[in-house]
Design an enzyme around this catalytic site. Sequence first.
Site, PDB file in Angstrom:
ATOM      1  N   LYS A 167     -28.660 -36.668 -45.010  1.00 16.39           N
ATOM      2  CA  LYS A 167     -27.665 -37.714 -45.264  1.00 16.39           C
ATOM      3  C   LYS A 167     -26.894 -38.099 -44.004  1.00 16.39           C
ATOM      4  CE  LYS A 167     -27.232 -37.320 -50.239  1.00 16.39           C
ATOM      5  NZ  LYS A 167     -26.430 -36.969 -51.410  1.00 16.39           N
ATOM      6  N   ARG A 192     -30.685 -29.753 -53.428  1.00 21.28           N
ATOM      7  CA  ARG A 192     -31.621 -30.891 -53.546  1.00 21.28           C
ATOM      8  C   ARG A 192     -32.044 -31.329 -52.148  1.00 21.28           C
ATOM      9  NH1 ARG A 192     -31.364 -36.444 -53.372  1.00 21.28           N
ATOM     10  NH2 ARG A 192     -32.622 -37.583 -54.901  1.00 21.28           N
TER      11      ARG A 192
HETATM   12  C1  PT1 Z   1     -27.162 -36.092 -54.841  1.00 20.93           C
HETATM   13  C2  PT1 Z   1     -28.071 -37.191 -54.819  1.00 20.93           C
HETATM   14  C3  PT1 Z   1     -28.768 -37.479 -56.027  1.00 20.93           C
HETATM   15  N1  PT1 Z   1     -28.279 -37.956 -53.721  1.00 20.93           N
HETATM   16  C4  PT1 Z   1     -27.690 -35.709 -57.100  1.00 20.93           C
HETATM   17  N2  PT1 Z   1     -28.552 -36.729 -57.150  1.00 20.93           N
HETATM   18  C5  PT1 Z   1     -29.127 -39.003 -53.792  1.00 20.93           C
HETATM   19  N3  PT1 Z   1     -27.478 -34.948 -58.215  1.00 20.93           N
HETATM   20  C6  PT1 Z   1     -29.810 -39.283 -54.985  1.00 20.93           C
HETATM   21  C7  PT1 Z   1     -26.283 -41.024 -46.895  1.00 20.93           C
HETATM   22  O1  PT1 Z   1     -25.077 -40.997 -46.704  1.00 20.93           O
HETATM   23  O2  PT1 Z   1     -26.464 -35.734 -53.781  1.00 20.93           O
HETATM   24  N4  PT1 Z   1     -26.993 -35.381 -55.969  1.00 20.93           N
HETATM   25  N5  PT1 Z   1     -29.624 -38.534 -56.063  1.00 20.93           N
HETATM   26  C8  PT1 Z   1     -29.350 -39.859 -52.568  1.00 20.93           C
HETATM   27  N6  PT1 Z   1     -28.170 -40.572 -52.228  1.00 20.93           N
HETATM   28  C9  PT1 Z   1     -27.728 -40.747 -50.923  1.00 20.93           C
HETATM   29  C10 PT1 Z   1     -26.359 -40.864 -50.666  1.00 20.93           C
HETATM   30  C11 PT1 Z   1     -28.625 -40.737 -49.870  1.00 20.93           C
HETATM   31  C12 PT1 Z   1     -25.895 -40.961 -49.366  1.00 20.93           C
HETATM   32  C13 PT1 Z   1     -28.180 -40.858 -48.565  1.00 20.93           C
HETATM   33  C14 PT1 Z   1     -26.796 -40.960 -48.297  1.00 20.93           C
HETATM   34  O3  PT1 Z   1     -27.125 -41.080 -45.966  1.00 20.93           O
END
Ligand code: PT1
Length: 282
Positions: A223, A257
């Site tokens: 992230k 995850r």
């Molecule tokens: C998470 C999650 C998810 N993240 C759960 N499900 C994502 N339970 C999708 C960035 O800042 O943390 N928990 N499902 C993906 N979402 C992101 C959010 C991907 C922020 C990248 C960023 O780069």
Amino acid sequence: MSAFLQCGKHRLDLSTPHVMGILNITPDSFSDGGQYNSLDAALHRAEEMLAAGASLLDVGGESTRPGAQTVSTQQELDRVAPLVEALVQNFDCIVSLDSSTPQVMTECAALGAGLLNDVRSLQREGALQAAAQTGLPVCLMHMRGEPQTMQDAPHYEDVTAEVMQFLQQRTDACLAAGMSRQQIILDPGFGFAKTLAHNLELFHRLPQLHALELPLLVGVSRKSMIGQVINKPVDERLAGSLALAVMALERGASIIRVHDVVQTMDALQLFQAVQTGWQEHP
Ligand code: PT1
């Protein structure tokens, strides 16, 4: 706190931590056999992640990273249902459905999904009822607003307290809808409607979330909060992701995850060895 999660026919033992592998569905590009090829590629990837030790595979048909657009229910179903079905048929594994859409939850639960992972914490119309109907465990995650706009100047007086309050409210809503505490996992939602400072403070204070007495899931893999600290692009964040994975384990997370299952399992095994195995290695 319950010692396990009943994920359909699979029981996930929570006395040790687990890795959840992220299984991306590449949207079908061109006409000739695209559907088969992307499904086939995802199944190969699934096989690799399971061989490496992933306990769960997370499948989603909607990107929820910052700025992402929402997709229609039909689009989401078309992407996700064939993969859930094929995973359940081909592997003896827990399929986690990353979705906020009631109809997708219902259909994928019928196909054998074992966990409902909703970044919107079952706040969409009908989602609580649909999730409760499946009898599956749910992961409730903290976010504010929608992915498209969530990074527009998020503000908190006390990010940890406000995330905890939100998760407590969503837990209460699940219980009121007929679910049991043994079905609920909590996730602070790193990268969702949070600045770098919010993400770091929340991570630092992760142990406080144990006051809610429910298992925690942490997703930080690749992230931007990592990129913001080490100033590296997404394909150079593996070591940073592993560092945070170990820190999340130290802070009591039950499920991590991740994209990189092989490397995270190495880290997890070392964590476990130090936690419990040191007596056997004189
Ligand atoms: C998470 C999650 C998810 N993240 C759960 N499900 C994502 N339970 C999708 C960035 O800042 O943390 N928990 N499902 C993906 N979402 C992101 C959010 C991907 C922020 C990248 C960023 O780069």
